[in-house]
Motif scaffolding. Structure first.
Motif, PDB file in Angstrom:
ATOM      1  N   ARG A  62      -5.877  -5.298   4.323  1.00 35.35           N
ATOM      2  CA  ARG A  62      -6.986  -6.040   4.938  1.00 35.35           C
ATOM      3  C   ARG A  62      -6.632  -7.509   5.216  1.00 35.35           C
ATOM      4  O   ARG A  62      -7.175  -8.108   6.137  1.00 35.35           O
ATOM      5  CB  ARG A  62      -8.223  -5.973   4.043  1.00 35.35           C
ATOM      6  CG  ARG A  62      -8.926  -4.656   4.149  1.00 35.35           C
ATOM      7  CD  ARG A  62     -10.367  -4.759   3.633  1.00 35.35           C
ATOM      8  NE  ARG A  62     -10.977  -3.447   3.697  1.00 35.35           N
ATOM      9  CZ  ARG A  62     -11.206  -2.679   2.657  1.00 35.35           C
ATOM     10  NH1 ARG A  62     -10.890  -3.084   1.452  1.00 35.35           N
ATOM     11  NH2 ARG A  62     -11.758  -1.495   2.813  1.00 35.35           N
ATOM     12  N   LYS A  63      -5.742  -8.085   4.421  1.00 31.77           N
ATOM     13  CA  LYS A  63      -5.424  -9.500   4.624  1.00 31.77           C
ATOM     14  C   LYS A  63      -4.699  -9.759   5.942  1.00 31.77           C
ATOM     15  O   LYS A  63      -4.630 -10.889   6.398  1.00 31.77           O
ATOM     16  CB  LYS A  63      -4.613 -10.060   3.446  1.00 31.77           C
ATOM     17  CG  LYS A  63      -3.202  -9.535   3.327  1.00 31.77           C
ATOM     18  CD  LYS A  63      -2.518 -10.111   2.096  1.00 31.77           C
ATOM     19  CE  LYS A  63      -1.145  -9.520   1.892  1.00 31.77           C
ATOM     20  NZ  LYS A  63      -0.539 -10.003   0.660  1.00 31.77           N
ATOM     21  N   ASP A  68      -3.242 -10.415  14.556  1.00 28.24           N
ATOM     22  CA  ASP A  68      -2.182 -10.120  15.523  1.00 28.24           C
ATOM     23  C   ASP A  68      -0.806 -10.059  14.842  1.00 28.24           C
ATOM     24  O   ASP A  68       0.176 -10.591  15.341  1.00 28.24           O
ATOM     25  CB  ASP A  68      -2.181 -11.140  16.667  1.00 28.24           C
ATOM     26  CG  ASP A  68      -1.263 -10.722  17.801  1.00 28.24           C
ATOM     27  OD1 ASP A  68      -1.066  -9.506  18.011  1.00 28.24           O
ATOM     28  OD2 ASP A  68      -0.711 -11.623  18.471  1.00 28.24           O
ATOM     29  N   ILE A  69      -0.781  -9.420  13.690  1.00 23.59           N
ATOM     30  CA  ILE A  69       0.473  -9.264  12.941  1.00 23.59           C
ATOM     31  C   ILE A  69       1.046  -7.886  13.236  1.00 23.59           C
ATOM     32  O   ILE A  69       0.318  -6.898  13.341  1.00 23.59           O
ATOM     33  CB  ILE A  69       0.244  -9.474  11.434  1.00 23.59           C
ATOM     34  CG1 ILE A  69      -0.040 -10.957  11.190  1.00 23.59           C
ATOM     35  CG2 ILE A  69       1.425  -8.984  10.607  1.00 23.59           C
ATOM     36  CD1 ILE A  69      -0.290 -11.340   9.767  1.00 23.59           C
ATOM     37  N   LEU A  87      -2.249   0.302  13.240  1.00 22.86           N
ATOM     38  CA  LEU A  87      -1.899   1.114  12.075  1.00 22.86           C
ATOM     39  C   LEU A  87      -3.149   1.420  11.243  1.00 22.86           C
ATOM     40  O   LEU A  87      -3.257   2.503  10.664  1.00 22.86           O
ATOM     41  CB  LEU A  87      -0.845   0.420  11.211  1.00 22.86           C
ATOM     42  CG  LEU A  87       0.549   0.281  11.827  1.00 22.86           C
ATOM     43  CD1 LEU A  87       1.470  -0.468  10.866  1.00 22.86           C
ATOM     44  CD2 LEU A  87       1.133   1.630  12.211  1.00 22.86           C
ATOM     45  N   ILE A  88      -4.095   0.482  11.191  1.00 26.60           N
ATOM     46  CA  ILE A  88      -5.356   0.755  10.488  1.00 26.60           C
ATOM     47  C   ILE A  88      -6.087   1.913  11.171  1.00 26.60           C
ATOM     48  O   ILE A  88      -6.598   2.812  10.501  1.00 26.60           O
ATOM     49  CB  ILE A  88      -6.255  -0.496  10.413  1.00 26.60           C
ATOM     50  CG1 ILE A  88      -5.647  -1.540   9.480  1.00 26.60           C
ATOM     51  CG2 ILE A  88      -7.660  -0.121   9.934  1.00 26.60           C
ATOM     52  CD1 ILE A  88      -6.428  -2.840   9.414  1.00 26.60           C
ATOM     53  N   LEU A 103     -10.173   1.403  -0.270  1.00 19.86           N
ATOM     54  CA  LEU A 103     -11.562   1.001  -0.520  1.00 19.86           C
ATOM     55  C   LEU A 103     -11.666  -0.058  -1.605  1.00 19.86           C
ATOM     56  O   LEU A 103     -12.419  -1.022  -1.477  1.00 19.86           O
ATOM     57  CB  LEU A 103     -12.406   2.222  -0.889  1.00 19.86           C
ATOM     58  CG  LEU A 103     -12.573   3.268   0.219  1.00 19.86           C
ATOM     59  CD1 LEU A 103     -13.256   4.514  -0.324  1.00 19.86           C
ATOM     60  CD2 LEU A 103     -13.330   2.686   1.404  1.00 19.86           C
ATOM     61  N   ASP A 104     -10.914   0.092  -2.687  1.00 21.65           N
ATOM     62  CA  ASP A 104     -10.996  -0.849  -3.803  1.00 21.65           C
ATOM     63  C   ASP A 104      -9.997  -1.993  -3.694  1.00 21.65           C
ATOM     64  O   ASP A 104     -10.318  -3.134  -4.002  1.00 21.65           O
ATOM     65  CB  ASP A 104     -10.778  -0.130  -5.139  1.00 21.65           C
ATOM     66  CG  ASP A 104     -11.898   0.848  -5.459  1.00 21.65           C
ATOM     67  OD1 ASP A 104     -12.999   0.724  -4.880  1.00 21.65           O
ATOM     68  OD2 ASP A 104     -11.662   1.750  -6.286  1.00 21.65           O
ATOM     69  N   GLY A 105      -8.791  -1.683  -3.276  1.00 16.79           N
ATOM     70  CA  GLY A 105      -7.738  -2.696  -3.239  1.00 16.79           C
ATOM     71  C   GLY A 105      -7.492  -3.315  -1.882  1.00 16.79           C
ATOM     72  O   GLY A 105      -6.833  -4.345  -1.773  1.00 16.79           O
ATOM     73  N   GLY A 106      -7.961  -2.647  -0.815  1.00 14.23           N
ATOM     74  CA  GLY A 106      -7.784  -3.194   0.525  1.00 14.23           C
ATOM     75  C   GLY A 106      -6.400  -3.005   1.098  1.00 14.23           C
ATOM     76  O   GLY A 106      -6.030  -3.682   2.063  1.00 14.23           O
TER      77      GLY A 106
END
Length: 134
Positions: A62-63, A68-69, A87-88, A103-106
């Motif tokens: 998520r970070k 645009d990475i 990719l997500i 869900l928990d760690g992102g």
């Protein structure tokens, strides 16, 4: 040397990918600090810029979302350079974004993409690098 093994592997992978990028007409620039971008690829001939995060495997986090990475990783000797946010989307289709890890760690990683995933990744195959190539 063993305590530096992951750092050495990262340098080897970065150099292999930068070598491949140079063969594709890119120049590589290293940021002063790592704020989520390991290096920037720029191709002067057409102005293409890629902010690259180098990983040892298929990876979403998520970070990196909305920044645009491009995630660079290798599978069986082939390098892939794919937009993180795409990719997500792929991860959602394969159920990865429904896992506890996401869900928990992102974040979620896949050490060995399936054949179907490899086919989905085909447009992002960047090429093959042989470290022994002269």
């Amino acid at each position: 040397m063993s305590r530096y093994k992951s750092q050495v592997r990262e340098v080897i992978n970065r150099n292999a990918l930068v070598t491949l990028a140079l063969e594709h007409g890119f120049n590589a620039f290293l940021p002063v600090y790592d704020g989520g971008v390991d290096f920037i690829l720029y191709r002067e001939s057409d102005g293409v810029v890629r902010k690259v995060q180098l990983k040892g495997r298929w990876y979403i986090d998520r970070k990196y979302e909305g920044r645009d990475i491009w995630i660079a990783f290798h599978v069986d000797g082939d390098w892939y350079l794919a937009p993180h946010d795409e990719l997500i989307g792929m991860g959602a289709r394969y159920g990865f974004t429904a896992t506890q890890s996401w869900l928990d760690g992102g974040a979620y990683s896949c050490p060995k993409p399936s054949r179907a995933m490899t086919l989905d990744l085909a447009p992002y195959r960047f090429g093959e690098v042989s470290i022994d190539a002269a």
